[in-house]
Design an enzyme around this catalytic site. Sequence first.
Site, PDB file in Angstrom:
ATOM      1  N   ASN A  62       0.782  -1.244   0.056  1.00 47.79           N
ATOM      2  CA  ASN A  62      -0.024   0.075   0.122  1.00 47.79           C
ATOM      3  C   ASN A  62       0.780   1.343   0.036  1.00 47.79           C
ATOM      4  O   ASN A  62       1.891   1.191   0.564  1.00 47.79           O
ATOM      5  CB  ASN A  62      -1.163  -0.074   0.996  1.00 47.79           C
ATOM      6  CG  ASN A  62      -0.453  -0.075   2.578  1.00 47.79           C
ATOM      7  OD1 ASN A  62       0.660  -0.809   2.687  1.00 47.79           O
ATOM      8  ND2 ASN A  62      -0.880   0.593   3.578  1.00 47.79           N
ATOM      9  N   GLU A  64       0.341   5.032   0.517  1.00 43.63           N
ATOM     10  CA  GLU A  64      -0.460   6.209   1.134  1.00 43.63           C
ATOM     11  C   GLU A  64       0.033   7.586   0.690  1.00 43.63           C
ATOM     12  O   GLU A  64       0.986   7.641   0.162  1.00 43.63           O
ATOM     13  CB  GLU A  64      -0.461   6.262   2.776  1.00 43.63           C
ATOM     14  CG  GLU A  64      -1.048   5.170   3.248  1.00 43.63           C
ATOM     15  CD  GLU A  64      -1.486   5.111   4.554  1.00 43.63           C
ATOM     16  OE1 GLU A  64      -1.817   4.248   5.144  1.00 43.63           O
ATOM     17  OE2 GLU A  64      -0.505   6.051   5.406  1.00 43.63           O
ATOM     18  N   ASN A  65      -0.776   8.704   1.054  1.00 44.53           N
ATOM     19  CA  ASN A  65      -0.482  10.101   0.447  1.00 44.53           C
ATOM     20  C   ASN A  65      -1.469  10.905   1.299  1.00 44.53           C
ATOM     21  O   ASN A  65      -2.252  10.632   1.717  1.00 44.53           O
ATOM     22  CB  ASN A  65      -1.120  10.444  -1.050  1.00 44.53           C
ATOM     23  CG  ASN A  65      -0.347  11.351  -1.538  1.00 44.53           C
ATOM     24  OD1 ASN A  65      -0.946  12.618  -1.331  1.00 44.53           O
ATOM     25  ND2 ASN A  65       0.516  11.264  -2.248  1.00 44.53           N
ATOM     26  N   ALA A  66      -0.484  12.040   1.822  1.00 38.17           N
ATOM     27  CA  ALA A  66      -1.257  13.194   2.540  1.00 38.17           C
ATOM     28  C   ALA A  66      -2.600  13.654   2.113  1.00 38.17           C
ATOM     29  O   ALA A  66      -3.340  13.884   2.778  1.00 38.17           O
ATOM     30  CB  ALA A  66      -0.299  14.192   2.507  1.00 38.17           C
ATOM     31  N   GLU A  75      -2.968  -4.502  -3.102  1.00 40.87           N
ATOM     32  CA  GLU A  75      -3.551  -5.379  -4.390  1.00 40.87           C
ATOM     33  C   GLU A  75      -3.587  -4.629  -5.426  1.00 40.87           C
ATOM     34  O   GLU A  75      -3.374  -5.313  -6.528  1.00 40.87           O
ATOM     35  CB  GLU A  75      -4.877  -6.101  -3.876  1.00 40.87           C
ATOM     36  CG  GLU A  75      -5.095  -6.679  -2.574  1.00 40.87           C
ATOM     37  CD  GLU A  75      -5.312  -5.665  -1.328  1.00 40.87           C
ATOM     38  OE1 GLU A  75      -5.715  -6.409  -0.208  1.00 40.87           O
ATOM     39  OE2 GLU A  75      -4.959  -4.454  -1.280  1.00 40.87           O
TER      40      GLU A  75
END
Length: 161
Positions: A62, A64-66, A75
């Site tokens: 995975n 993520e981003n701010a 996936e």
Amino acid sequence: MAQHEHKFDYSLFDSIDDLNANDKALLEHARTHADKAYAPYSHFNVAAVAKTVDGHILHGTNQENASYPVGICAERVLLSALSSIHPDSAIETMAISYHNLDGNSGQPASPCGMCRQALVEYEQRMKHPIRLLLSGQQGKVIVLNTAKNLLPFTFTADDLK
């Protein structure tokens, strides 16, 4: 009104040690690779590792981003990479594991709804079921013979006709 029922079978193993050697190796790889995730906000690291029918091993984590909607699940990272690198390779088995840095990582977790949809679409596109191994860093392991069991009322191309 007609009453309908949907049932599916899955296997539940007490631990990774109860799996066959190939499944155990794939799940160990996913468990180890979870710490490669970029999850500075949720601290919920997820890895997906796939073995294709022609023997390729690929992984995704995975990211993520701010700006939260920009993030992508492990996936779908894996499916995107596989579609780009080996576009004609069906997935034989995918192991999905997570490491919750702020809590328990000892029970199986299943893919989110968006990933379920993506997995089923990939199955349909390749005309081959994806066998799933679901587990945390330790504990029980769920094995499903097809991703479609996670999303019985899948939205498909047929719905667009």
